[in-house]
Design a protein around this motif. Sequence first.
Motif, PDB file in Angstrom:
ATOM      1  N   ILE A  25       3.226 -39.293 -45.888  1.00 57.21           N
ATOM      2  CA  ILE A  25       4.387 -38.775 -45.159  1.00 57.21           C
ATOM      3  C   ILE A  25       4.658 -37.317 -45.519  1.00 57.21           C
ATOM      4  O   ILE A  25       4.933 -36.494 -44.643  1.00 57.21           O
ATOM      5  CB  ILE A  25       5.616 -39.672 -45.417  1.00 57.21           C
ATOM      6  CG1 ILE A  25       5.406 -41.022 -44.734  1.00 57.21           C
ATOM      7  CG2 ILE A  25       6.898 -39.024 -44.923  1.00 57.21           C
ATOM      8  CD1 ILE A  25       6.418 -42.078 -45.117  1.00 57.21           C
ATOM      9  N   LEU A  26       4.548 -36.973 -46.809  1.00 56.64           N
ATOM     10  CA  LEU A  26       4.752 -35.582 -47.219  1.00 56.64           C
ATOM     11  C   LEU A  26       3.704 -34.658 -46.605  1.00 56.64           C
ATOM     12  O   LEU A  26       4.029 -33.538 -46.191  1.00 56.64           O
ATOM     13  CB  LEU A  26       4.724 -35.471 -48.744  1.00 56.64           C
ATOM     14  CG  LEU A  26       5.971 -35.979 -49.454  1.00 56.64           C
ATOM     15  CD1 LEU A  26       5.752 -35.932 -50.965  1.00 56.64           C
ATOM     16  CD2 LEU A  26       7.182 -35.157 -49.073  1.00 56.64           C
ATOM     17  N   LEU A  27       2.469 -35.103 -46.526  1.00 55.84           N
ATOM     18  CA  LEU A  27       1.425 -34.287 -45.902  1.00 55.84           C
ATOM     19  C   LEU A  27       1.708 -34.079 -44.413  1.00 55.84           C
ATOM     20  O   LEU A  27       1.531 -32.971 -43.891  1.00 55.84           O
ATOM     21  CB  LEU A  27       0.055 -34.946 -46.079  1.00 55.84           C
ATOM     22  CG  LEU A  27      -0.556 -34.824 -47.461  1.00 55.84           C
ATOM     23  CD1 LEU A  27      -1.821 -35.669 -47.554  1.00 55.84           C
ATOM     24  CD2 LEU A  27      -0.858 -33.383 -47.793  1.00 55.84           C
ATOM     25  N   ILE A  28       2.166 -35.119 -43.743  1.00 52.66           N
ATOM     26  CA  ILE A  28       2.503 -34.987 -42.318  1.00 52.66           C
ATOM     27  C   ILE A  28       3.651 -34.006 -42.134  1.00 52.66           C
ATOM     28  O   ILE A  28       3.608 -33.130 -41.262  1.00 52.66           O
ATOM     29  CB  ILE A  28       2.845 -36.370 -41.718  1.00 52.66           C
ATOM     30  CG1 ILE A  28       1.586 -37.226 -41.658  1.00 52.66           C
ATOM     31  CG2 ILE A  28       3.479 -36.231 -40.344  1.00 52.66           C
ATOM     32  CD1 ILE A  28       1.836 -38.675 -41.287  1.00 52.66           C
ATOM     33  N   ILE A  29       4.678 -34.118 -42.968  1.00 53.54           N
ATOM     34  CA  ILE A  29       5.821 -33.206 -42.879  1.00 53.54           C
ATOM     35  C   ILE A  29       5.386 -31.774 -43.147  1.00 53.54           C
ATOM     36  O   ILE A  29       5.794 -30.845 -42.445  1.00 53.54           O
ATOM     37  CB  ILE A  29       6.934 -33.646 -43.852  1.00 53.54           C
ATOM     38  CG1 ILE A  29       7.570 -34.948 -43.352  1.00 53.54           C
ATOM     39  CG2 ILE A  29       7.995 -32.568 -44.002  1.00 53.54           C
ATOM     40  CD1 ILE A  29       8.520 -35.590 -44.343  1.00 53.54           C
ATOM     41  N   ALA A  30       4.533 -31.574 -44.153  1.00 56.50           N
ATOM     42  CA  ALA A  30       4.058 -30.222 -44.477  1.00 56.50           C
ATOM     43  C   ALA A  30       3.271 -29.628 -43.310  1.00 56.50           C
ATOM     44  O   ALA A  30       3.435 -28.451 -42.979  1.00 56.50           O
ATOM     45  CB  ALA A  30       3.199 -30.263 -45.740  1.00 56.50           C
ATOM     46  N   CYS A  31       2.420 -30.434 -42.681  1.00 52.55           N
ATOM     47  CA  CYS A  31       1.645 -29.934 -41.534  1.00 52.55           C
ATOM     48  C   CYS A  31       2.553 -29.590 -40.366  1.00 52.55           C
ATOM     49  O   CYS A  31       2.379 -28.559 -39.714  1.00 52.55           O
ATOM     50  CB  CYS A  31       0.604 -30.968 -41.111  1.00 52.55           C
ATOM     51  SG  CYS A  31      -0.737 -31.145 -42.279  1.00 52.55           S
ATOM     52  N   LEU A  32       3.529 -30.452 -40.081  1.00 55.71           N
ATOM     53  CA  LEU A  32       4.447 -30.182 -38.979  1.00 55.71           C
ATOM     54  C   LEU A  32       5.281 -28.933 -39.253  1.00 55.71           C
ATOM     55  O   LEU A  32       5.514 -28.124 -38.350  1.00 55.71           O
ATOM     56  CB  LEU A  32       5.361 -31.386 -38.744  1.00 55.71           C
ATOM     57  CG  LEU A  32       4.687 -32.616 -38.138  1.00 55.71           C
ATOM     58  CD1 LEU A  32       5.666 -33.769 -38.067  1.00 55.71           C
ATOM     59  CD2 LEU A  32       4.129 -32.307 -36.765  1.00 55.71           C
ATOM     60  N   LYS A  33       5.711 -28.776 -40.507  1.00 53.73           N
ATOM     61  CA  LYS A  33       6.504 -27.610 -40.865  1.00 53.73           C
ATOM     62  C   LYS A  33       5.676 -26.332 -40.716  1.00 53.73           C
ATOM     63  O   LYS A  33       6.163 -25.327 -40.187  1.00 53.73           O
ATOM     64  CB  LYS A  33       7.002 -27.761 -42.301  1.00 53.73           C
ATOM     65  CG  LYS A  33       8.192 -26.927 -42.624  1.00 53.73           C
ATOM     66  CD  LYS A  33       8.752 -27.349 -43.971  1.00 53.73           C
ATOM     67  CE  LYS A  33      10.110 -26.729 -44.172  1.00 53.73           C
ATOM     68  NZ  LYS A  33      10.720 -27.100 -45.428  1.00 53.73           N
ATOM     69  N   ALA A  34       4.422 -26.370 -41.145  1.00 51.76           N
ATOM     70  CA  ALA A  34       3.542 -25.208 -41.011  1.00 51.76           C
ATOM     71  C   ALA A  34       3.315 -24.874 -39.538  1.00 51.76           C
ATOM     72  O   ALA A  34       3.307 -23.708 -39.146  1.00 51.76           O
ATOM     73  CB  ALA A  34       2.215 -25.468 -41.714  1.00 51.76           C
ATOM     74  N   ASP A  35       3.145 -25.907 -38.712  1.00 50.64           N
ATOM     75  CA  ASP A  35       2.954 -25.669 -37.277  1.00 50.64           C
ATOM     76  C   ASP A  35       4.221 -25.078 -36.662  1.00 50.64           C
ATOM     77  O   ASP A  35       4.137 -24.180 -35.818  1.00 50.64           O
ATOM     78  CB  ASP A  35       2.595 -26.977 -36.557  1.00 50.64           C
ATOM     79  CG  ASP A  35       1.183 -27.423 -36.862  1.00 50.64           C
ATOM     80  OD1 ASP A  35       0.398 -26.604 -37.356  1.00 50.64           O
ATOM     81  OD2 ASP A  35       0.875 -28.603 -36.589  1.00 50.64           O
ATOM     82  N   LEU A  36       5.391 -25.572 -37.061  1.00 53.48           N
ATOM     83  CA  LEU A  36       6.636 -25.035 -36.527  1.00 53.48           C
ATOM     84  C   LEU A  36       6.826 -23.580 -36.931  1.00 53.48           C
ATOM     85  O   LEU A  36       7.244 -22.756 -36.112  1.00 53.48           O
ATOM     86  CB  LEU A  36       7.827 -25.863 -37.032  1.00 53.48           C
ATOM     87  CG  LEU A  36       8.047 -27.203 -36.312  1.00 53.48           C
ATOM     88  CD1 LEU A  36       9.161 -27.975 -36.997  1.00 53.48           C
ATOM     89  CD2 LEU A  36       8.395 -26.962 -34.861  1.00 53.48           C
ATOM     90  N   ALA A  90       4.456 -21.399 -37.646  1.00 46.56           N
ATOM     91  CA  ALA A  90       3.499 -20.603 -36.880  1.00 46.56           C
ATOM     92  C   ALA A  90       3.964 -20.443 -35.434  1.00 46.56           C
ATOM     93  O   ALA A  90       3.848 -19.356 -34.853  1.00 46.56           O
ATOM     94  CB  ALA A  90       2.126 -21.266 -36.931  1.00 46.56           C
ATOM     95  N   LEU A  91       4.497 -21.497 -34.868  1.00 45.40           N
ATOM     96  CA  LEU A  91       4.966 -21.444 -33.481  1.00 45.40           C
ATOM     97  C   LEU A  91       6.141 -20.501 -33.341  1.00 45.40           C
ATOM     98  O   LEU A  91       6.180 -19.646 -32.448  1.00 45.40           O
ATOM     99  CB  LEU A  91       5.370 -22.846 -33.019  1.00 45.40           C
ATOM    100  CG  LEU A  91       5.854 -22.981 -31.578  1.00 45.40           C
ATOM    101  CD1 LEU A  91       4.725 -22.658 -30.618  1.00 45.40           C
ATOM    102  CD2 LEU A  91       6.369 -24.385 -31.329  1.00 45.40           C
TER     103      LEU A  91
END
Length: 53
Positions: A33-44, A46-47
């Motif tokens: 779950i932490l890895l998913i949150i970190a990836c989503l946060k990084a994508d946000l 960048a966006l």
Amino acid sequence: MGNKKSKYHFWRWLILQIVRVPKLYMLAWGVVILLIIACLKADLIALLSGILS
């Protein structure tokens, strides 16, 4: 050929150990779950930086 079987044996053993011990099971899901949150946060980030610049 023995190397491939040995590798699968390790992953099977690891998954069974995680499932058998409830604390390890919860820890494994927490890490996922932490890895998913970190990836989503990084994508946000960048966006948003792409939109703002």
